[in-house]
Design a protein around this motif. Sequence first.
Motif, PDB file in Angstrom:
ATOM      1  N   GLN A 119       0.839  -1.195   0.000  1.00  0.00           N
ATOM      2  CA  GLN A 119       0.000   0.000   0.000  1.00  0.00           C
ATOM      3  C   GLN A 119       0.871   1.240   0.000  1.00  0.00           C
TER       4      GLN A 119
ATOM      5  N   TYR B 298      -1.406   0.522  -5.888  1.00  0.00           N
ATOM      6  CA  TYR B 298      -1.626   0.117  -4.510  1.00  0.00           C
ATOM      7  C   TYR B 298      -2.725   0.933  -3.843  1.00  0.00           C
ATOM      8  N   GLN B 299      -3.265   0.381  -2.787  1.00  0.00           N
ATOM      9  CA  GLN B 299      -4.250   1.106  -1.972  1.00  0.00           C
ATOM     10  C   GLN B 299      -3.544   2.300  -1.329  1.00  0.00           C
TER      11      GLN B 299
END
Length: 118
Positions: A88, A112-113
């Motif tokens: 993330q 990614y988050q």
Amino acid sequence: MLSRCDLIKGAAVALVTLSTHGAWAQETKMNLFKIVTVKDEIIIGLSPDELQALGGSDASAVAHALAQKGDLTVWQYNVHRGQNGEMQQAPTAKIGLLANASLRVEPYATPYQIMPHP
């Protein structure tokens, strides 16, 4: 066996839960930007409220605010593993940007988050 009433209640609870989670995700949506300097490149994250306070919602608003104010305090973002093991984009440090060291501000996309900063 579940009754029709139980199924409807379950569906309603699921719908409310998902719509609440979606609203939370929208509130915490972060916008990432790459700051290119003479020395290196860094990624920063700004919330929609922070961008509006700078006077816009895109890279030009960040660049303009930086040039006008001379410096900005922002959160630097880097890729890390989350608690669940997934990669993330997360805030790592609150930093100061100086206008004379920054050459370019561009939007930054990540697979990614993106985690919100504090």
